[in-house]
Motif scaffolding. Sequence first.
Motif, PDB file in Angstrom:
ATOM      1  N   LYS A   3       0.832  -1.193   0.000  1.00 37.86           N
ATOM      2  CA  LYS A   3       0.000   0.000   0.000  1.00 37.86           C
ATOM      3  C   LYS A   3       0.870   1.247   0.000  1.00 37.86           C
ATOM      4  O   LYS A   3       1.821   1.336   0.768  1.00 37.86           O
ATOM      5  CB  LYS A   3      -0.884   0.039   1.241  1.00 37.86           C
ATOM      6  N   LYS A  17      -3.056  10.794  -3.247  1.00 32.67           N
ATOM      7  CA  LYS A  17      -3.669   9.729  -4.029  1.00 32.67           C
ATOM      8  C   LYS A  17      -3.164   8.376  -3.548  1.00 32.67           C
ATOM      9  O   LYS A  17      -1.982   8.216  -3.265  1.00 32.67           O
ATOM     10  CB  LYS A  17      -3.293   9.940  -5.497  1.00 32.67           C
ATOM     11  N   SER A  18      -4.047   7.404  -3.451  1.00 27.56           N
ATOM     12  CA  SER A  18      -3.649   6.034  -3.134  1.00 27.56           C
ATOM     13  C   SER A  18      -3.164   5.354  -4.407  1.00 27.56           C
ATOM     14  O   SER A  18      -3.759   5.540  -5.475  1.00 27.56           O
ATOM     15  CB  SER A  18      -4.841   5.248  -2.579  1.00 27.56           C
ATOM     16  N   GLY A  20      -2.784   2.869  -7.297  1.00 28.76           N
ATOM     17  CA  GLY A  20      -3.763   2.009  -7.933  1.00 28.76           C
ATOM     18  C   GLY A  20      -5.099   2.676  -8.176  1.00 28.76           C
ATOM     19  O   GLY A  20      -5.932   2.157  -8.907  1.00 28.76           O
ATOM     20  N   LYS A  21      -5.326   3.831  -7.589  1.00 27.62           N
ATOM     21  CA  LYS A  21      -6.570   4.575  -7.797  1.00 27.62           C
ATOM     22  C   LYS A  21      -6.382   5.530  -8.978  1.00 27.62           C
ATOM     23  O   LYS A  21      -5.291   6.025  -9.224  1.00 27.62           O
ATOM     24  CB  LYS A  21      -6.961   5.386  -6.559  1.00 27.62           C
ATOM     25  N   SER A  22      -7.450   5.805  -9.686  1.00 21.78           N
ATOM     26  CA  SER A  22      -7.339   6.679 -10.852  1.00 21.78           C
ATOM     27  C   SER A  22      -7.481   8.158 -10.491  1.00 21.78           C
ATOM     28  O   SER A  22      -7.014   9.016 -11.228  1.00 21.78           O
ATOM     29  CB  SER A  22      -8.392   6.311 -11.895  1.00 21.78           C
ATOM     30  N   ARG A  23      -8.095   8.450  -9.345  1.00 23.23           N
ATOM     31  CA  ARG A  23      -8.321   9.843  -8.961  1.00 23.23           C
ATOM     32  C   ARG A  23      -7.694  10.145  -7.605  1.00 23.23           C
ATOM     33  O   ARG A  23      -7.602   9.280  -6.746  1.00 23.23           O
ATOM     34  CB  ARG A  23      -9.809  10.130  -8.885  1.00 23.23           C
ATOM     35  N   SER A  25      -7.606  11.689  -3.866  1.00 15.88           N
ATOM     36  CA  SER A  25      -8.634  11.828  -2.841  1.00 15.88           C
ATOM     37  C   SER A  25      -8.933  13.298  -2.587  1.00 15.88           C
ATOM     38  O   SER A  25     -10.064  13.654  -2.298  1.00 15.88           O
ATOM     39  CB  SER A  25      -8.216  11.128  -1.551  1.00 15.88           C
ATOM     40  N   GLN A  41      -3.452   9.642   6.444  1.00 18.50           N
ATOM     41  CA  GLN A  41      -4.052   8.556   5.671  1.00 18.50           C
ATOM     42  C   GLN A  41      -3.161   7.318   5.692  1.00 18.50           C
ATOM     43  O   GLN A  41      -3.643   6.193   5.825  1.00 18.50           O
ATOM     44  CB  GLN A  41      -4.285   9.034   4.236  1.00 18.50           C
ATOM     45  N   SER A  45      -4.115   3.614   7.320  1.00 23.26           N
ATOM     46  CA  SER A  45      -4.190   2.423   6.465  1.00 23.26           C
ATOM     47  C   SER A  45      -2.917   1.576   6.521  1.00 23.26           C
ATOM     48  O   SER A  45      -2.774   0.624   5.763  1.00 23.26           O
ATOM     49  CB  SER A  45      -4.496   2.828   5.028  1.00 23.26           C
TER      50      SER A  45
END
Length: 75
Positions: A3, A17-18, A20-23, A25, A41, A45
Amino acid sequence: MSKQIWVSPRSKGWAVKSAGKSRASKIYQTKAEAIKAGRNQAINSKAELVSQKRNGQINLKNSYGNDPMPPRDKD
């Protein structure tokens, strides 16, 4: 560590942004605000925080997850 939370430059600020995400946060006005939010964050996590400079180079990496003790490269 699988992660990751990224703090990256955008045209109108800094994105958190995390991986693997496209957008993103959220977009922040300053890098300090983005790093603070990204750190919170990452802690929640149990992830790694990765921050970039304006030119895209990585300038910060902090892990908030399960780190091996001792680190693998420090046998």
